[in-house]
Scaffold this motif. Structure first.
Motif, PDB file in Angstrom:
ATOM      1  N   ALA A  96      25.551 -11.943  30.335  1.00  0.00           N
ATOM      2  CA  ALA A  96      26.518 -11.198  31.142  1.00  0.00           C
ATOM      3  C   ALA A  96      27.518 -12.123  31.821  1.00  0.00           C
ATOM      4  N   PHE A  97      27.042 -13.242  32.371  1.00  0.00           N
ATOM      5  CA  PHE A  97      27.950 -14.125  33.087  1.00  0.00           C
ATOM      6  C   PHE A  97      28.896 -14.841  32.142  1.00  0.00           C
ATOM      7  N   ALA A  98      28.502 -15.013  30.894  1.00  0.00           N
ATOM      8  CA  ALA A  98      29.395 -15.631  29.916  1.00  0.00           C
ATOM      9  C   ALA A  98      30.567 -14.709  29.605  1.00  0.00           C
ATOM     10  N   ALA A  99      30.302 -13.404  29.616  1.00  0.00           N
ATOM     11  CA  ALA A  99      31.351 -12.426  29.321  1.00  0.00           C
ATOM     12  C   ALA A  99      32.168 -12.087  30.560  1.00  0.00           C
ATOM     13  N   ARG A 100      31.471 -11.800  31.678  1.00  0.00           N
ATOM     14  CA  ARG A 100      32.159 -11.438  32.923  1.00  0.00           C
ATOM     15  C   ARG A 100      31.175 -11.682  34.085  1.00  0.00           C
ATOM     16  N   PRO A 101      31.570 -12.503  35.039  1.00  0.00           N
ATOM     17  CA  PRO A 101      30.656 -12.820  36.142  1.00  0.00           C
ATOM     18  C   PRO A 101      30.583 -11.679  37.159  1.00  0.00           C
ATOM     19  N   GLU A 102      29.937 -10.605  36.788  1.00  0.00           N
ATOM     20  CA  GLU A 102      29.780  -9.462  37.680  1.00  0.00           C
ATOM     21  C   GLU A 102      28.301  -9.235  37.957  1.00  0.00           C
ATOM     22  N   LEU A 103      28.027  -8.769  39.138  1.00  0.00           N
ATOM     23  CA  LEU A 103      26.656  -8.475  39.521  1.00  0.00           C
ATOM     24  C   LEU A 103      26.219  -7.173  38.871  1.00  0.00           C
ATOM     25  N   LEU A 104      25.153  -7.220  38.082  1.00  0.00           N
ATOM     26  CA  LEU A 104      24.685  -6.039  37.386  1.00  0.00           C
ATOM     27  C   LEU A 104      23.743  -5.236  38.281  1.00  0.00           C
ATOM     28  N   GLU A 105      23.418  -4.025  37.851  1.00  0.00           N
ATOM     29  CA  GLU A 105      22.512  -3.177  38.623  1.00  0.00           C
ATOM     30  C   GLU A 105      21.066  -3.583  38.345  1.00  0.00           C
ATOM     31  N   THR A 106      20.626  -4.548  39.104  1.00  0.00           N
ATOM     32  CA  THR A 106      19.265  -5.064  38.949  1.00  0.00           C
ATOM     33  C   THR A 106      18.821  -5.656  40.276  1.00  0.00           C
ATOM     34  N   ASP A 107      17.528  -5.762  40.464  1.00  0.00           N
ATOM     35  CA  ASP A 107      17.019  -6.368  41.690  1.00  0.00           C
ATOM     36  C   ASP A 107      16.609  -7.817  41.457  1.00  0.00           C
ATOM     37  N   ALA A 108      17.152  -8.416  40.412  1.00  0.00           N
ATOM     38  CA  ALA A 108      16.763  -9.781  40.062  1.00  0.00           C
ATOM     39  C   ALA A 108      17.255 -10.800  41.077  1.00  0.00           C
ATOM     40  N   TRP A 109      18.353 -10.494  41.800  1.00  0.00           N
ATOM     41  CA  TRP A 109      18.935 -11.460  42.723  1.00  0.00           C
ATOM     42  C   TRP A 109      18.509 -11.153  44.149  1.00  0.00           C
ATOM     43  N   LEU A 110      17.959 -12.156  44.805  1.00  0.00           N
ATOM     44  CA  LEU A 110      17.460 -11.992  46.157  1.00  0.00           C
ATOM     45  C   LEU A 110      18.063 -13.039  47.083  1.00  0.00           C
ATOM     46  N   ARG A 111      18.488 -12.588  48.246  1.00  0.00           N
ATOM     47  CA  ARG A 111      18.965 -13.502  49.296  1.00  0.00           C
ATOM     48  C   ARG A 111      17.804 -13.876  50.193  1.00  0.00           C
ATOM     49  N   HIS A 112      17.643 -15.172  50.407  1.00  0.00           N
ATOM     50  CA  HIS A 112      16.572 -15.635  51.286  1.00  0.00           C
ATOM     51  C   HIS A 112      16.952 -15.408  52.745  1.00  0.00           C
ATOM     52  N   ILE A 113      16.013 -14.906  53.518  1.00  0.00           N
ATOM     53  CA  ILE A 113      16.168 -14.726  54.959  1.00  0.00           C
ATOM     54  C   ILE A 113      15.406 -15.842  55.661  1.00  0.00           C
ATOM     55  N   GLY A 114      16.073 -16.563  56.544  1.00  0.00           N
ATOM     56  CA  GLY A 114      15.474 -17.746  57.163  1.00  0.00           C
ATOM     57  C   GLY A 114      14.515 -17.453  58.296  1.00  0.00           C
TER      58      GLY A 114
ATOM     59  N   GLU B 197      15.942 -10.274  50.715  1.00  0.00           N
ATOM     60  CA  GLU B 197      16.484  -8.935  50.531  1.00  0.00           C
ATOM     61  C   GLU B 197      17.417  -8.952  49.322  1.00  0.00           C
ATOM     62  N   PRO B 198      17.601  -7.812  48.668  1.00  0.00           N
ATOM     63  CA  PRO B 198      18.448  -7.778  47.475  1.00  0.00           C
ATOM     64  C   PRO B 198      19.894  -8.165  47.779  1.00  0.00           C
ATOM     65  N   ILE B 199      20.524  -8.820  46.825  1.00  0.00           N
ATOM     66  CA  ILE B 199      21.951  -9.128  46.900  1.00  0.00           C
ATOM     67  C   ILE B 199      22.706  -8.009  46.193  1.00  0.00           C
TER      68      ILE B 199
END
Length: 261
Positions: free
Chosen positions: A170-188, A132-134
Protein backbone atom coordinates in the motif's frame (compact mmCIF):
# COMPACT_ATOMS: atom_id res chain seq x y z
CA UNK A 1 0.84 -3.52 50.89
CA UNK A 2 -2.13 -5.45 49.54
CA UNK A 3 -1.82 -7.82 46.60
CA UNK A 4 -2.50 -5.24 43.86
CA UNK A 5 -1.37 -2.09 45.64
CA UNK A 6 0.96 0.19 43.72
CA UNK A 7 2.71 3.52 44.19
CA UNK A 8 2.16 6.37 41.73
CA UNK A 9 5.29 8.48 41.28
CA UNK A 10 5.23 11.86 39.55
CA UNK A 11 8.69 12.97 38.37
CA UNK A 12 8.76 16.78 38.22
CA UNK A 13 11.77 18.74 36.98
CA UNK A 14 11.83 22.54 37.01
CA UNK A 15 14.14 22.72 33.99
CA UNK A 16 12.54 22.37 30.57
CA UNK A 17 14.05 23.39 27.26
CA UNK A 18 10.72 24.48 25.76
CA UNK A 19 8.81 25.57 28.87
CA UNK A 20 11.04 26.40 31.87
CA UNK A 21 9.33 25.95 35.23
CA UNK A 22 6.64 23.83 33.63
CA UNK A 23 5.53 21.87 36.74
CA UNK A 24 4.71 25.15 38.52
CA UNK A 25 2.85 26.73 35.60
CA UNK A 26 -0.46 28.01 36.99
CA UNK A 27 -3.62 26.26 35.77
CA UNK A 28 -7.00 27.09 37.31
CA UNK A 29 -5.27 28.62 40.32
CA UNK A 30 -2.94 25.68 41.07
CA UNK A 31 0.46 24.48 39.83
CA UNK A 32 0.23 22.07 36.91
CA UNK A 33 1.90 19.28 38.88
CA UNK A 34 -0.80 19.65 41.56
CA UNK A 35 -3.42 18.74 38.97
CA UNK A 36 -1.38 15.65 38.02
CA UNK A 37 -1.07 14.73 41.70
CA UNK A 38 -4.83 15.10 42.16
CA UNK A 39 -5.48 12.79 39.20
CA UNK A 40 -3.09 10.22 40.63
CA UNK A 41 -4.81 10.46 44.02
CA UNK A 42 -8.09 9.61 42.26
CA UNK A 43 -6.55 6.33 41.09
CA UNK A 44 -6.30 3.11 43.10
CA UNK A 45 -2.71 3.95 44.11
CA UNK A 46 -1.95 3.12 47.73
CA UNK A 47 0.56 5.98 47.80
CA UNK A 48 1.24 8.99 45.56
CA UNK A 49 4.70 10.57 45.58
CA UNK A 50 6.06 13.62 43.78
CA UNK A 51 9.75 13.16 42.91
CA UNK A 52 11.66 16.37 42.28
CA UNK A 53 15.10 17.94 42.49
CA UNK A 54 13.81 21.48 43.00
CA UNK A 55 12.98 23.14 46.34
CA UNK A 56 10.32 25.35 44.70
CA UNK A 57 8.38 22.32 43.49
CA UNK A 58 8.84 20.65 46.88
CA UNK A 59 7.41 23.68 48.70
CA UNK A 60 4.45 24.02 46.34
CA UNK A 61 3.49 20.37 46.64
CA UNK A 62 3.98 20.14 50.40
CA UNK A 63 1.53 23.06 50.60
CA UNK A 64 -0.90 20.93 48.57
CA UNK A 65 -0.54 18.11 51.09
CA UNK A 66 1.52 15.84 48.83
CA UNK A 67 4.30 13.46 49.81
CA UNK A 68 7.53 14.66 48.18
CA UNK A 69 10.79 12.78 47.69
CA UNK A 70 13.82 14.91 46.83
CA UNK A 71 16.08 13.30 44.23
CA UNK A 72 19.36 14.06 42.51
CA UNK A 73 19.39 16.66 39.74
CA UNK A 74 21.48 14.69 37.27
CA UNK A 75 19.04 11.96 36.24
CA UNK A 76 18.92 11.54 32.43
CA UNK A 77 15.32 10.31 32.45
CA UNK A 78 12.20 9.94 34.56
CA UNK A 79 12.88 6.20 34.79
CA UNK A 80 16.22 6.85 36.47
CA UNK A 81 14.49 9.22 38.89
CA UNK A 82 11.96 6.49 39.73
CA UNK A 83 14.81 4.09 40.44
CA UNK A 84 16.16 6.49 43.05
CA UNK A 85 12.68 6.87 44.58
CA UNK A 86 12.29 3.09 44.84
CA UNK A 87 15.66 2.88 46.59
CA UNK A 88 14.90 5.76 48.97
CA UNK A 89 11.55 4.23 49.91
CA UNK A 90 13.17 0.84 50.52
CA UNK A 91 10.68 -0.95 48.28
CA UNK A 92 10.68 -4.72 47.79
CA UNK A 93 11.75 -6.02 44.38
CA UNK A 94 8.19 -6.98 43.44
CA UNK A 95 6.68 -3.60 44.39
CA UNK A 96 4.96 -1.85 41.47
CA UNK A 97 5.46 1.82 40.68
CA UNK A 98 3.54 3.77 38.03
CA UNK A 99 5.37 6.67 36.40
CA UNK A 100 2.81 9.46 35.92
CA UNK A 101 4.44 12.25 33.94
CA UNK A 102 4.28 15.63 35.66
CA UNK A 103 3.11 17.45 32.53
CA UNK A 104 -0.17 15.54 32.07
CA UNK A 105 -2.77 17.40 34.14
CA UNK A 106 -5.63 15.73 32.24
CA UNK A 107 -4.49 12.11 32.72
CA UNK A 108 -7.50 9.90 33.55
CA UNK A 109 -7.13 7.97 36.80
CA UNK A 110 -8.56 4.91 35.04
CA UNK A 111 -5.48 4.71 32.81
CA UNK A 112 -3.18 4.81 35.84
CA UNK A 113 -5.07 1.86 37.30
CA UNK A 114 -5.10 0.04 33.96
CA UNK A 115 -1.35 0.17 33.39
CA UNK A 116 -0.71 -1.12 36.92
CA UNK A 117 -3.18 -3.98 36.45
CA UNK A 118 -1.52 -4.92 33.17
CA UNK A 119 1.76 -5.48 35.00
CA UNK A 120 0.07 -7.48 37.77
CA UNK A 121 -1.55 -9.68 35.11
CA UNK A 122 1.84 -10.70 33.68
CA UNK A 123 4.18 -11.67 36.55
CA UNK A 124 7.07 -12.25 34.14
CA UNK A 125 6.93 -8.76 32.60
CA UNK A 126 9.12 -6.00 34.00
CA UNK A 127 7.18 -3.09 32.51
CA UNK A 128 3.66 -2.36 31.36
CA UNK A 129 2.51 0.54 29.23
CA UNK A 130 -0.41 1.64 27.04
CA UNK A 131 -1.16 2.36 23.41
CA UNK A 132 -4.05 3.56 21.28
CA UNK A 133 -4.92 3.21 17.58
CA UNK A 134 -3.53 5.74 15.10
CA UNK A 135 -6.36 7.12 13.00
CA UNK A 136 -4.63 9.60 10.67
CA UNK A 137 -1.76 9.39 8.25
CA UNK A 138 -0.09 12.53 9.64
CA UNK A 139 0.41 10.88 13.02
CA UNK A 140 1.63 7.67 11.44
CA UNK A 141 4.46 9.47 9.65
CA UNK A 142 5.17 11.97 12.45
CA UNK A 143 8.48 11.03 14.17
CA UNK A 144 7.27 12.68 17.39
CA UNK A 145 4.47 10.09 17.60
CA UNK A 146 6.06 6.88 18.89
CA UNK A 147 4.72 3.69 17.35
CA UNK A 148 4.67 0.24 18.93
CA UNK A 149 4.09 -3.25 17.54
CA UNK A 150 3.17 -6.09 19.86
CA UNK A 151 2.84 -9.85 19.89
CA UNK A 152 -0.34 -11.88 20.35
CA UNK A 153 0.46 -11.99 24.06
CA UNK A 154 0.38 -8.19 24.22
CA UNK A 155 4.12 -7.94 24.74
CA UNK A 156 6.01 -5.27 22.85
CA UNK A 157 8.08 -6.37 19.88
CA UNK A 158 9.52 -2.93 19.11
CA UNK A 159 9.01 0.80 19.57
CA UNK A 160 9.96 3.28 16.86
CA UNK A 161 9.51 6.81 15.61
CA UNK A 162 9.17 5.32 12.12
CA UNK A 163 5.78 4.21 10.70
CA UNK A 164 5.88 0.56 11.77
CA UNK A 165 4.64 -1.86 10.62
CA UNK A 166 5.44 -0.82 7.05
CA UNK A 167 2.68 -1.72 4.59
CA UNK A 168 4.94 -2.72 1.71
CA UNK A 169 2.32 -2.83 -1.04
CA UNK A 170 0.00 0.00 0.00
CA UNK A 171 2.73 2.49 0.89
CA UNK A 172 4.52 1.81 -2.39
CA UNK A 173 1.38 2.82 -4.28
CA UNK A 174 0.06 5.58 -1.99
CA UNK A 175 1.13 6.40 1.58
CA UNK A 176 -2.35 6.43 3.08
CA UNK A 177 -3.50 5.00 6.36
CA UNK A 178 -5.72 2.00 5.68
CA UNK A 179 -8.68 0.84 7.77
CA UNK A 180 -6.82 -1.43 10.13
CA UNK A 181 -5.77 -1.49 13.76
CA UNK A 182 -2.22 -2.47 12.87
CA UNK A 183 -0.81 0.96 13.79
CA UNK A 184 -0.60 1.88 17.44
CA UNK A 185 0.61 5.06 19.13
CA UNK A 186 2.55 4.48 22.31
CA UNK A 187 1.30 6.32 25.40
CA UNK A 188 4.10 7.28 27.79
CA UNK A 189 2.52 5.90 30.94
CA UNK A 190 4.56 3.12 32.54
CA UNK A 191 4.29 0.63 35.39
CA UNK A 192 7.56 -0.88 36.64
CA UNK A 193 8.69 -3.45 39.16
CA UNK A 194 11.14 -1.99 41.66
CA UNK A 195 13.59 -4.82 41.05
CA UNK A 196 13.75 -3.93 37.36
CA UNK A 197 14.41 -0.27 38.16
CA UNK A 198 17.38 -1.28 40.31
CA UNK A 199 18.88 -3.06 37.29
CA UNK A 200 17.93 -0.39 34.75
CA UNK A 201 19.90 2.44 36.33
CA UNK A 202 23.15 0.51 35.95
CA UNK A 203 22.75 -0.05 32.21
CA UNK A 204 24.26 2.22 29.60
CA UNK A 205 21.97 3.33 26.74
CA UNK A 206 21.67 0.64 24.07
CA UNK A 207 22.56 1.28 20.40
CA UNK A 208 18.88 1.22 19.33
CA UNK A 209 17.96 3.57 22.16
CA UNK A 210 20.62 6.05 21.03
CA UNK A 211 19.33 5.90 17.45
CA UNK A 212 15.62 6.25 18.24
CA UNK A 213 15.98 8.29 21.45
CA UNK A 214 13.51 5.94 23.17
CA UNK A 215 14.57 4.73 26.61
CA UNK A 216 12.17 1.75 26.64
CA UNK A 217 14.38 0.12 24.00
CA UNK A 218 17.01 -0.31 26.71
CA UNK A 219 14.70 -2.77 28.47
CA UNK A 220 14.05 -4.76 25.27
CA UNK A 221 17.78 -4.77 24.53
CA UNK A 222 18.39 -6.49 27.88
CA UNK A 223 15.65 -9.07 27.30
CA UNK A 224 12.96 -7.66 29.60
CA UNK A 225 9.32 -8.07 28.61
CA UNK A 226 7.06 -5.03 28.21
CA UNK A 227 3.30 -5.54 28.27
CA UNK A 228 1.25 -3.15 26.11
CA UNK A 229 -2.49 -2.71 26.69
CA UNK A 230 -4.94 -0.76 24.55
CA UNK A 231 -6.05 2.25 26.58
CA UNK A 232 -9.60 1.94 27.89
CA UNK A 233 -10.31 5.60 27.15
CA UNK A 234 -8.67 8.40 25.15
CA UNK A 235 -5.41 9.73 26.51
CA UNK A 236 -5.41 13.55 26.51
CA UNK A 237 -2.28 15.27 25.22
CA UNK A 238 0.17 16.58 27.80
CA UNK A 239 1.85 19.98 28.03
CA UNK A 240 5.03 20.39 25.98
CA UNK A 241 4.68 23.93 24.64
CA UNK A 242 3.16 27.29 25.56
CA UNK A 243 0.32 26.52 23.14
CA UNK A 244 -0.38 23.25 24.97
CA UNK A 245 -0.44 25.13 28.27
CA UNK A 246 -2.96 27.66 26.94
CA UNK A 247 -5.19 24.84 25.69
CA UNK A 248 -5.17 23.01 29.03
CA UNK A 249 -5.77 26.26 30.92
CA UNK A 250 -8.90 26.86 28.87
CA UNK A 251 -10.16 23.34 29.52
CA UNK A 252 -9.54 23.33 33.27
CA UNK A 253 -10.66 26.95 33.78
CA UNK A 254 -13.95 26.04 32.11
CA UNK A 255 -14.32 22.92 34.26
CA UNK A 256 -13.56 25.05 37.35
CA UNK A 257 -16.17 27.64 36.35
CA UNK A 258 -13.53 30.30 35.70
CA UNK A 259 -14.10 30.58 31.97
CA UNK A 260 -15.68 34.01 32.20
CA UNK A 261 -12.97 35.67 34.29
Amino acid sequence: MAERDFIAVIPARFASSRLPGKPLAEIAGRPMVAHVWQRACESRAARVVVATDDARIEAAMVAEGAEVVMTRADHPSGTDRLAEVAERLGLAADAVLVNVQGDEPLIPATLIDQVADRLFDDPEASIATLAEPISDVESLFNPNVVKVVRALSGRALYFSRAPIPWDRDAFAARPELLETDAWLRHIGLYAYRAGFLAEYRDWVPSPLERLEHLEQLRALHHGHAIQVALAREPHPAGVDTAEDLARVRCLLDAADGRGGE
